[in-house]
Structures are given as structure tokens and as C-alpha cells.
Design a protein around this motif. Structure first.
Motif, PDB file in Angstrom:
ATOM      1  N   ILE A 431      31.469  34.121  38.969  1.00 31.02           N
ATOM      2  CA  ILE A 431      31.855  34.575  40.303  1.00 31.02           C
ATOM      3  C   ILE A 431      32.914  33.610  40.821  1.00 31.02           C
ATOM      4  N   VAL A 432      34.071  34.161  41.174  1.00 31.47           N
ATOM      5  CA  VAL A 432      35.204  33.360  41.632  1.00 31.47           C
ATOM      6  C   VAL A 432      35.348  33.539  43.143  1.00 31.47           C
ATOM      7  N   PHE A 433      35.298  32.431  43.873  1.00 31.49           N
ATOM      8  CA  PHE A 433      35.409  32.479  45.326  1.00 31.49           C
ATOM      9  C   PHE A 433      36.763  31.965  45.780  1.00 31.49           C
ATOM     10  N   PHE A 622      35.448  38.657  41.842  1.00 28.45           N
ATOM     11  CA  PHE A 622      36.269  37.852  42.743  1.00 28.45           C
ATOM     12  C   PHE A 622      35.872  38.161  44.182  1.00 28.45           C
ATOM     13  N   VAL A 623      35.596  37.115  44.948  1.00 30.75           N
ATOM     14  CA  VAL A 623      35.202  37.239  46.348  1.00 30.75           C
ATOM     15  C   VAL A 623      36.270  36.568  47.196  1.00 30.75           C
ATOM     16  N   LEU A 631      45.833  41.131  45.694  1.00 27.34           N
ATOM     17  CA  LEU A 631      46.174  41.409  44.300  1.00 27.34           C
ATOM     18  C   LEU A 631      45.004  41.083  43.380  1.00 27.34           C
ATOM     19  N   ALA A 632      44.351  39.944  43.620  1.00 27.15           N
ATOM     20  CA  ALA A 632      43.209  39.553  42.786  1.00 27.15           C
ATOM     21  C   ALA A 632      42.037  40.500  43.012  1.00 27.15           C
ATOM     22  N   LEU A 633      41.817  40.925  44.258  1.00 28.42           N
ATOM     23  CA  LEU A 633      40.711  41.833  44.554  1.00 28.42           C
ATOM     24  C   LEU A 633      40.914  43.191  43.895  1.00 28.42           C
ATOM     25  N   LEU A 638      35.456  43.696  39.568  1.00 33.29           N
ATOM     26  CA  LEU A 638      34.675  43.905  40.784  1.00 33.29           C
ATOM     27  C   LEU A 638      35.196  42.948  41.846  1.00 33.29           C
ATOM     28  N   GLY A 639      35.870  43.492  42.851  1.00 27.80           N
ATOM     29  CA  GLY A 639      36.408  42.691  43.946  1.00 27.80           C
ATOM     30  C   GLY A 639      35.561  42.865  45.184  1.00 27.80           C
TER      31      GLY A 639
END
Length: 736
Positions: A431-433, A622-623, A631-633, A638-639
Motif C-alpha cells: 500500500i503506497v501512501f 495507491f492512497v 495520474l497515480a490514482l 486500485l486507487g
């Protein structure tokens, strides 16, 4: 790494995003995609019905747009060189209204068509006399006419187009089944028989309209993403003409090379380079840095950034369509044109089912004729095969899961925006914050007060608040939030702001300073040796150093408990931000995130690239919060957007949490549950066909029974989907 970057850049150069107008369902997209792939020079193509976009790739020479437009026009659609969010929004609304009207006609006239058909079925029980059976059959056909001719007309057009494109799907099967049912029924009526199947055709059309309306309501959101992205910047700028006059101009009338002015508090609408002036700009919308950055001549500033202090004159470096924010929008369109595993699986099943069902229907007719059955009975047996095997349950499998759970999830602060992305929740390993606005509030809070000389903490704090009372700097806002124990009212005085340095306050005979240590030294103040980190304010009064106030980012109260819970559940946690390395490491230490999992100074494109590389190792979520995360979301499998997410970010994410990141663990469990139910529905839909087709071929199923069995298969999918709702209603955490 360089080679990989060059390869990525080459791929971006050899691809383009086009807009398709006129698509009304997923079958339309399949037909257009198949046609584009056959065009000379096109190496690959991907069409997304939800986004109204087509992404084409080529190897050497870009295909001519006119040729592609002509090819697509043969199928009845229009191809545009650029994505127009307003046109896409209008088209989405038009499709929704058309579906609603067609469904209303199908329900009203379909009920009247079913009533005489029901009397015919109950005739052996004495519900109707033999002499009225033929008139009842005729009445059933007359009431079915509006449904067949109007409500189902779209299926016939799309079914025919997909057949011509060589990519037949569900619409082609509906077209063939309805056509066969009506022809056989008309044949029976002409022969004086009451054995008609108009009710089967009506049920087929009605169920499919329900499925399309559900699918449209939960998936057509992409036009809003791009439209909101571009609405986050002003539509007009202040232009400085060559003779020095100032004019307000629309963005489209300003070209690269012209000069524009930007005042404090205004948001930049075009990319530009600072020609003269100084100021501090809030770059967090695009970079994620929480502290404003000092700007001077030669500095580059991007559309979407806001000037906090000062005034700037800029030379426009990119007009509308070429701005960084425009490139981000096009990148999101490209990401949205990708197909997920479930989408590809459903498409493959539909493509395989059509030839299988047609062959099975032909086999049933041939077998019946070989057994000596009359032609009408043989045709009815083939029709039964086509109706009973029509994959209505397949088309309902995905949207029903989302729709059934959506209302309860909203009540728990979880808004699903893209059901197709939920399959990524299974097997998530990382999980990337994002940092600013996600784990923190985005505004600093007072961390330490260090007075000097005869100053006390309370008097030093009061002095700082008096000096910075009118400042819009984030540090000033954090300072004003600190309570003061003094009963002395605030003094007005005269305040002079020096952009990027500090503020001078003149109050009668007193002169006070607040700002960077370097600036105070330039004013003749003896400041002790210290490091300017941007997270402290030094103060002086009448030339004497008074002390400093230190700040730290305000951590959201739910951040630390949520991170600890996710770590206990076995997830690897990353911190990804556009902020400085020092600020990111300091926050990671407070949250217990390993330093090797802290990535700082990343641009929006770099964030998306990191997510892609990470997903080669494990499924990642990505949160984020903020325009720089869009762009990352959109690119993440799963954004999740949280809290006060910017409008563009909230739309780009697959999941939007209206409250906080405290809902992330529950969201992952709910998403895993949804994915499991989706696959169960798909399995049931395919297994149902495998079971009933042989029975229909043997002649053991009549067309009306086939229509009922088709409805029952959809009912089973519906009941299974209801489990999504029951799992959520008990609380915020879904059981595994």
C-alpha cells in the motif's frame, strides 16, 4: 534505467488518444476496437466505452486521422482528434436518457404482452377457452411490437455492426434471438397456431436494458475526471500587451511567448517562466510539497499552482492543449483505456459463446428435423437454445455486485467509482501512501517555541502572531491556530511582506521582523547559527533577536493507528511524495515506516511510473489526495482518494473515502469480497450455459421455459450479489 526511460518515451510518442462519439455500450467499443486494429499502420488499439476514448499505437509512421475517421464512420460512429470532456459528458447523459426511455417502454408494453401469454400458458388449467387462444397470441404480439421495434432497436444496430466488424458479441446474439423469436411467432400466427414467443423476446430485451442501465450508471465517469481536471485552473488570464496595457483574455486566445501577470492569491492557468518579480507559490497541487517555494526571474511555474505572496510577470511557455496539466489529462485517458482482467475475461466469454450458441441452435434444428419433427417445431427448438443460452447473467454479473453494495458502502463513507478496479484488491501486497493531505493535514503546527533574552514563550508567540496576522502563508495559518494566553488585543500597525524571505511589522516606534534567519541577518540582527529548513520562523524586535518558533506537519489522528493496523495485516507500506527528503523521513519516523520505503521528490509522472514498477512485483494500492496524485490514482490497479481530495483526484480514483484513511482496511476487505462475488457470478453464468444448452438441443426445453430459465439464471446472479449488501450492512468492516 535510462534505457527504460527512453523506451517509455518512444512508446508515448508512438501512441495517441482519440475520442469516439456515438458509442452506447461495450459492444460498440469492441466493434470499433476490432476495426481500428485492422487499419493500415495501426499496431494496436484499445477502446474504452466508459471513457469514450481510443488509444492507438503505431511502429513508425502515424496513421492518417482521415483514414481512421472514414473507417469508424462506416460503423456509424465519429472519431475526433482530441478528447472533449463536455462532449463526452453530453453523450453520457444522452445515452442514459435513451436507455431510461427504452426501458420504460419495455416495462409498460412488456407487462401487457406477458398477460395474454400467461393466459395461453394456463389454458390447459381452464384459464382460457380454445377459441380465444389465437386472439390472445395476436394481442401478445401487438403489445410486444413497441418493445421489439423501439426498445430493442439499439441491440439490432450494434449487433449488425459488430457482425460486420468481425467482432460479434452479446448484441449480435440478442439480435439473432429476437429476430428468430419474432419470425417464428409470425409464422405460427399465419398458420393459425397460438404457439408464439413474443414474451421471450420482450423478456430478453428488458433484462438487457436493465443490465445496460446499471452498467452505465456505475462506470461512465471518465469524462468527469478530465473535465474536473481542467476546471481546476482559471479560464482567463491577465495579459500584458507589448505596449504595456493589461487585458483580461480567455485562455484559448493566449499563445506561447506572450506575457501574463500573476498576483498574490491567484492561480496560474498557463505554464510559464518568470520574467520579473518575486513571490512564493504553493506547488502542492502538482508536486505535493507542503511548503510554498520562493520564485524569482528564470523560475518555471506550471498551470494549477497558486501564488501565495508577491507578484510575477511570466512568459507563457505552453498554451492550452500543451500545458503540463493537459498532458496529465491525456495520460489519464490512456490509462483509462486499459482493460482489466475481468473486462478481458468477460469479452472473451462473450466472443466464444456466440459461435457456440449459433452452432448449438443449428444442431438442435438439424436434430429435430432428423427425428421427423415438423419445421415449426424444429425452429422452436433452435430458438429455445438461443434464448436459454443468452448470457444475460453474464452481462449482469459485474454491475449488480457494485450496485447492491453501493448504498450501504456510501453510508460508511466509501464511494466506489470504478468497479472494474476492485479485482486488484485480491492479493494486495503493498500500500503506497501520499503524504501531504493524506497522512497529514497539509498545514504545519507549532512544535517548539525557543525564546531568547528576556522573551517568554507566550510573549514570543504573541509577537509572531501580530507580525504574521495578515499573511496567507501556511506557517502563518498554523501559527494563528495556536492559543495565546495574553489579554492584550492584537495591534494593527503596518506590515510589509518580502516574498520568500519574511515580514516586517511597523507598530509606532517598534519594528519587528519574522522570517528566515538569513533575511534577519541581512537586516542587521545577530541570529545564532542555525539551519533554515523552511519549518521555523525567526523573530526580532528593534534589532534584537527574540527567538524562533519551530513547526512540524500536522499528522492526521487516524494515520498512525491505520498504518499499524495495515502492517499487522501483512501489508508493506510505502511513503511516496513530491516533498523534500527531510520532511518525508521525519514523518516516516513518526509513523513507523521503514526509511527504505520512503520515496521523496517525485513528480506526478514519476509517481505513476513507480506504481507500475512496483506492481510488477506485487499488487499495489495507491492512497492519495491532491491534483498531483491524479495520474497515480488513475494508473494504479486500485486507487483510493481520501478526505478532502481535490475534485479531479476524487474522480480519478477507483474508490473515494469521504472521511479519512481509517477506512482503508475496511475498503480492502470490501473490495476483496466484491471481487469474489464477481467471479462467482461469472462462474454461475458460464456453468448455467454449459448445463442447459445440451437440454435445449435435445428438445427438452420449450422457448417459454427457456425464457423463464434465462430469467432464473439472472435471478441467481442477483441473489448472490445481494450478499455484498448483507456483508456491508453489519458494520464498517467486512468479514473475509
Amino acid at each position: 534505467m535510462a534505457a527504460n526511460t527512453g523506451s517509455t518515451a518512444q512508446q508515448e510518442q508512438n501512441q495517441d488518444i482519440l475520442m469516439i462519439e456515438g458509442m452506447r455500450c461495450g459492444s460498440c467499443a469492441i466493434a470499433v476496437e476490432a476495426l481500428l486494429k485492422k487499419q493500415p499502420g495501426v499496431r494496436d488499439a484499445a477502446v474504452n466505452f466508459a471513457a469514450d476514448v481510443a488509444m492507438i499505437r503505431w511502429d513508425t509512421e502515424k496513421p492518417r486521422l482521415a483514414s481512421l475517421q472514414q473507417a469508424v464512420a462506416r460503423l456509424g460512429y465519429r472519431l475526433h482528434a482530441s478528447v472533449d470532456p463536455d462532449r463526452s459528458k453530453l453523450q453520457a447523459e444522452t445515452v442514459r436518457k435513451h436507455l431510461q426511455r427504452r426501458l420504460a417502454v419495455a416495462v409498460v408494453f412488456g407487462m401487457w404482452s406477458m398477460m395474454p401469454a400467461l393466459l395461453i400458458y394456463l389454458a390447459p388449467l381452464g384459464a382460457a377457452e380454445p377459441e380465444v387462444l389465437w386472439p390472445l397470441a395476436l394481442a401478445s404480439g401487438l403489445f410486444a411490437a413497441p418493445v421489439v421495434l423501439y426498445s430493442g432497436s439499439h441491440f439490432y444496430r450494434v449487433g449488425w455492426r459488430t457482425l460486420l466488424a468481425g467482432a460479434p458479441g452479446l448484441d449480435s446474439l440478442i439480435f439473432l434471438a429476437v429476430f428468430a423469436a419474432c419470425i417464428i411467432s409470425a409464422w405460427q400466427l399465419a398458420a393459425g397456431s397460438h404457439h408464439v414467443y413474443f414474451d421471450a423476446a420482450v423478456m430478453l430485451i428488458t433484462f438487457q436494458l436493465v443490465a445496460r442501465l446499471l452498467d452505465t450508471s456505475v462506470r461512465r465517469r471518465a469524462s468527469e475526471i478530465i473535465r474536473r481536471y481542467l476546471q481546476d485552473v482559471p479560464e482567463q488570464v491577465t495579459l500584458k500587451t507589448p505596449d504595456g496595457q493589461l487585458e483580461t483574455r480567455p485562455l484559448k486566445d493566449v499563445e506561447a511567448g506572450q506575457h501574463i501577470l500573476l498576483r498574490a492569491g491567484e492561480q496560474l492557468a498557463l505554464d510559464g517562466e518568470v520574467i520579473c518579480g518575486h513571490g512564493q507559490a504553493d506547488l502542492s497541487m502538482l508536486t505535493g510539497e507542503h511548503m510554498p517555494q520562493a520564485l524569482g526571474p528564470g523560475a518555471e511555474l506550471l498551470a494549477g499552482c497558486q501564488l501565495v505572496e508577491g507578484g510575477l510577470e511570466l512568459e507563457v511557455t505552453a498554451g492550452v492543449g500543451q500545458r503540463r496539466i493537459d498532458r496529465l489529462s491525456r495520460s489519464i485517458s490512456a490509462l483509462l483505456s486499459r482493460k482489466t482482467t475481468l473486462q478481458r475475461l468477460t469479452d472473451r466469454i462473450a466472443r466464444v459463446l456466440l459461435p457456440v450458441i449459433v452452432i448449438a441452435a443449428s444442431l438442435a434444428v438439424g436434430l429435430a428435423l432428423a427425428q421427423g419433427a415438423p419445421a415449426p417445431e424444429a425452429a422452436a427448438r433452435g430458438l429455445a437454445v438461443m434464448i436459454i443460452s443468452c448470457p444475460c447473467a453474464l452481462s449482469l454479473a459485474i454491475p449488480l455486485v457494485i450496485t447492491m453494495g453501493h448504498a450501504n458502502m456510501v453510508n460508511h463513507g466509501i464511494v466506489l467509482r470504478d468497479p472494474a478496479a476492485l479485482e486488484a484488491a485480491a492479493g494486495v501486497g503493498a500500500i503506497v501512501f501520499d503524504k501531504t493531505g493524506t497522512l497529514t493535514t497539509g498545514e504545519p503546527a507549532v512544535n517548539s517555541i525557543t525564546p531568547a533574552g528576556n522573551w517568554s514563550k507566550s510573549t514570543l508567540l504573541k509577537l509572531a502572531q501580530d507580525i504574521l496576522r495578515e499573511s496567507s502563508h501556511p506557517v502563518a495559518r498554523g501559527l494563528m491556530a495556536e492559543p495565546v494566553r495574553s489579554s492584550v488585543p492584537a495591534s494593527e500597525g503596518i506590515r510589509e511582506s518580502v516574498a520568500g524571505a519574511g515580514t516586517r511589522w511597523l507598530n509606532g516606534k517598534d519594528t519587528a521582523l519574522a522570517g528566515q534567519a538569513r533575511w534577519l541577518r541581512e537586516q542587521g540582527v545577530a541570529v545564532p547559527p542555525t539551519e533554515d529548513t523552511g519549518m521555523s520562523v525567526h523573530l526580532a524586535c528593534n534589532g534584537h533577536y527574540a527567538g524562533k518558533i519551530g513547526f512540524q506537519e500536522t499528522l492526521r489522528p487516524e494515520s498512525a493507528p491505520t498504518i499499524r493496523q495495515l502492517v499487522r495485516q501483512g501489508y508493506t507500506i510505502y511513503l511516496l511524495s513530491g516533498d523534500t527528503r527531510t520532511a518525508c523521513l521525519e514523518l516516516a519516523t513518526r509513523l513507523g515506516i521503514a526509511p527504505e520505503h520512503v520515496l521523496s521528490g517525485y513528480s506526478p509522472e514519476q509517481k505513476q511510473s513507480f506504481i507500475e514498477n512496483l506492481e510488477k512485483q506485487t499488487n499495489a494500492v495507491f492512497v492519495g489526495d491532491g491534483l498531483n496524485d491524479g495520474l497515480a490514482l488513475a494508473g494504479a490497479r486500485l486507487g483510493i482518494a481520501v478526505g478532502n481530495a481535490a475534485s479531479a483526484t476524487g474522480a480519478a480514483a477507483a474508490v473515494y473515502l469521504t472521511e479519512s484513511i481509517a477506512r482503508v482496511p475496511a475498503t480492502l476487505q470490501l473490495a476483496q469480497r466484491a471481487r469474489k462475488l464477481m467471479y462467482q457470478n461469472l462462474f454461475w453464468a458460464v456453468s448455467y450455459n454449459a448445463l442447459v444448452i445440451p437440454l435445449a438441443i435435445m428438445g427438452w426445453v420449450q422457448p417459454v421455459i427457456a425464457a423463464i430459465a434465462m430469467s432464473l439464471s439472472s435471478l441467481c446472479v442477483l441473489l448472490n450479489s445481494l450478499r455484498m449488501q448483507s456483508q456491508v450492512s453489519g458494520g464498517t468492516q467486512a468479514p473475509s
